[in-house]
Design a protein around this motif. Structure first.
Motif, PDB file in Angstrom:
ATOM      1  N   ARG A 293      -6.460  -5.005  -3.724  1.00  0.00           N
ATOM      2  CA  ARG A 293      -5.821  -3.967  -2.956  1.00  0.00           C
ATOM      3  C   ARG A 293      -6.759  -3.473  -1.864  1.00  0.00           C
ATOM      4  O   ARG A 293      -7.958  -3.352  -2.072  1.00  0.00           O
ATOM      5  CB  ARG A 293      -5.434  -2.809  -3.859  1.00  0.00           C
ATOM      6  N   PRO A 294      -6.228  -3.184  -0.686  1.00  0.00           N
ATOM      7  CA  PRO A 294      -7.099  -2.683   0.387  1.00  0.00           C
ATOM      8  C   PRO A 294      -7.596  -1.283   0.073  1.00  0.00           C
ATOM      9  O   PRO A 294      -6.929  -0.497  -0.594  1.00  0.00           O
ATOM     10  CB  PRO A 294      -6.185  -2.693   1.614  1.00  0.00           C
ATOM     11  N   ASP A 295      -8.801  -0.997   0.559  1.00  0.00           N
ATOM     12  CA  ASP A 295      -9.394   0.314   0.323  1.00  0.00           C
ATOM     13  C   ASP A 295      -8.804   1.382   1.235  1.00  0.00           C
ATOM     14  O   ASP A 295      -8.845   2.566   0.906  1.00  0.00           O
ATOM     15  CB  ASP A 295     -10.913   0.234   0.531  1.00  0.00           C
ATOM     16  N   SER A 296      -8.266   0.956   2.445  1.00  0.00           N
ATOM     17  CA  SER A 296      -7.733   1.930   3.390  1.00  0.00           C
ATOM     18  C   SER A 296      -6.396   2.496   2.914  1.00  0.00           C
ATOM     19  O   SER A 296      -5.643   1.835   2.198  1.00  0.00           O
ATOM     20  CB  SER A 296      -7.565   1.299   4.771  1.00  0.00           C
ATOM     21  N   VAL A 297      -6.091   3.697   3.340  1.00  0.00           N
ATOM     22  CA  VAL A 297      -4.856   4.382   2.963  1.00  0.00           C
ATOM     23  C   VAL A 297      -3.855   4.272   4.116  1.00  0.00           C
ATOM     24  O   VAL A 297      -4.211   4.453   5.283  1.00  0.00           O
ATOM     25  CB  VAL A 297      -5.136   5.867   2.640  1.00  0.00           C
TER      26      VAL A 297
END
Length: 345
Positions: A21-25
């Motif tokens: 999963r990407p760390d960015s929101v």
């Protein structure tokens, strides 16, 4: 069967193929629809089409009619308007040709922005785009077993094809679906041997389930018809007497104004006093607002009529013969003070 352990499946120290999963929101999706529409308004058409494939939400937002209305105006209307004399962009904000929902100049596309009609702007954009690329579907409608003399007059508007000739009168066909005749009416003239020579349909959206049509004849007369879609029939509302000015070679209609051009180069602008509620079938004789005589107009020619709250503009394109070549000249006539049709011009 015993289930294998995870470390046995990933032998050799290989990492799992599952995507991390990407760390960015994702903060963009949390914005309001109004802000997202504002952002989408800066995207080109190719990106809007891609956005519609992301999800059901973006399919609705990227397909918003107001977005495609602006795209339609900037591509098809604004470049044409900027080439017309007197409509070029200026420093004054009121005179600029930039898109505005209420103050934009739409030229020949006023019928698309009529307040009584909901326009599918993406569909209109796609239609104009396909025509500009030359990609279109061609369907044929057989209107007679053999070619008629003079030929059949044809106009199409709002999904209806209008045809007029001496033998079959005025007819209406659907442009899509089953080729079934919608309505037909005979063309009655004082001299049966004088056929219709010009045909025009009101470009404005049809009101009260009706569309207005004007037909010009070889004897100098013209008639106004109304196609009542609900009843599937034509109604003749007015018939002008024959004139000694010659053949009505071209007509234009933007209700309640009608423009005729005769073979003797006489241009006439008429105004009809429409009863309120469109309750009467027969119209009173129109008021001749203005007429112009020309000595340089050569056929073939074409005229168009545009109206506004304060004026009526008549555009006429005609040929001008010269030595070893031919030229096309465009004449634009603007008649002011239409608010009071009885005024002197």
């Amino acid at each position: 069967m015993v289930k294998r352990r995870r470390d046995e499946q990933n032998s050799g120290g290989e990492r799992s193929l599952k995507r991390a999963r990407p760390d960015s929101v994702d903060r963009f999706t949390s914005l309001s629809d109004e802000l997202i529409l504002r952002v989408l308004s800066y995207l080109p058409v190719s990106h809007l089409v891609v956005c519609q494939r992301l999800s059901h939400k973006y399919q609705s937002l990227a397909g918003d009619s107001q977005l495609w209305k602006e795209q339609y105006y900037n591509r098809f209307v604004r470049p044409r308007a900027s080439r017309l004399p007197g409509l070029k962009e200026r420093g004054d904000p009121d005179e600029r040709l930039s898109f505005a929902s209420k103050a934009s100049r739409w030229l020949e596309d006023e019928h698309l922005v009529d307040q009584k009609v909901k326009t599918n702007w993406k569909k209109q954009y796609k239609l104009r785009h396909n025509w500009s690329r030359g990609s279109c579907a061609v369907n044929e409608i057989q209107v007679a077993e053999q070619a008629t003399v003079p030929p059949v007059l044809v106009q199409m508007h709002d999904g209806v094809i209008y045809m007029a000739n001496q033998a079959d009168g005025l007819r209406a066909w659907p442009a899509k679906g089953e080729r079934k005749l919608i309505a037909q009416i005979a063309l009655r003239t004082t001299v049966p041997s004088r056929p219709p020579t010009s045909l025009a349909v009101d470009p404005a959206a049809r009101e009260y389930g009706a569309a207005k049509v004007v037909v010009g004849f070889e004897d100098g007369a013209f008639s106004v018809f109304v196609l009542k879609h609900i009843e599937s029939r034509f109604v003749q509302r007015y018939s002008h007497e024959p004139s000694s000015n010659g053949v009505v070679s071209a007509v234009a209609l933007s209700w309640p104004f009608v423009v005729t051009m005769t073979a003797t180069h006489l241009l006439s602008l008429y105004w009809f006093n429409e009863p309120r509620g469109d309750s009467q079938d027969v119209l009173e004789s129109p008021l001749l607002l203005h007429s112009l005589k020309s000595h340089t107009v050569w056929p073939p020619l074409s005229i168009s009529l545009r109206k506004s709250a304060a004026s009526v503009s008549i555009s006429m394109a005609y040929t001008l013969p010269t030595y070893l070549s031919g030229w096309v000249r465009i004449l634009i006539i603007r008649i002011l003070a239409i608010v009071r049709p009885h005024a002197n011009f």
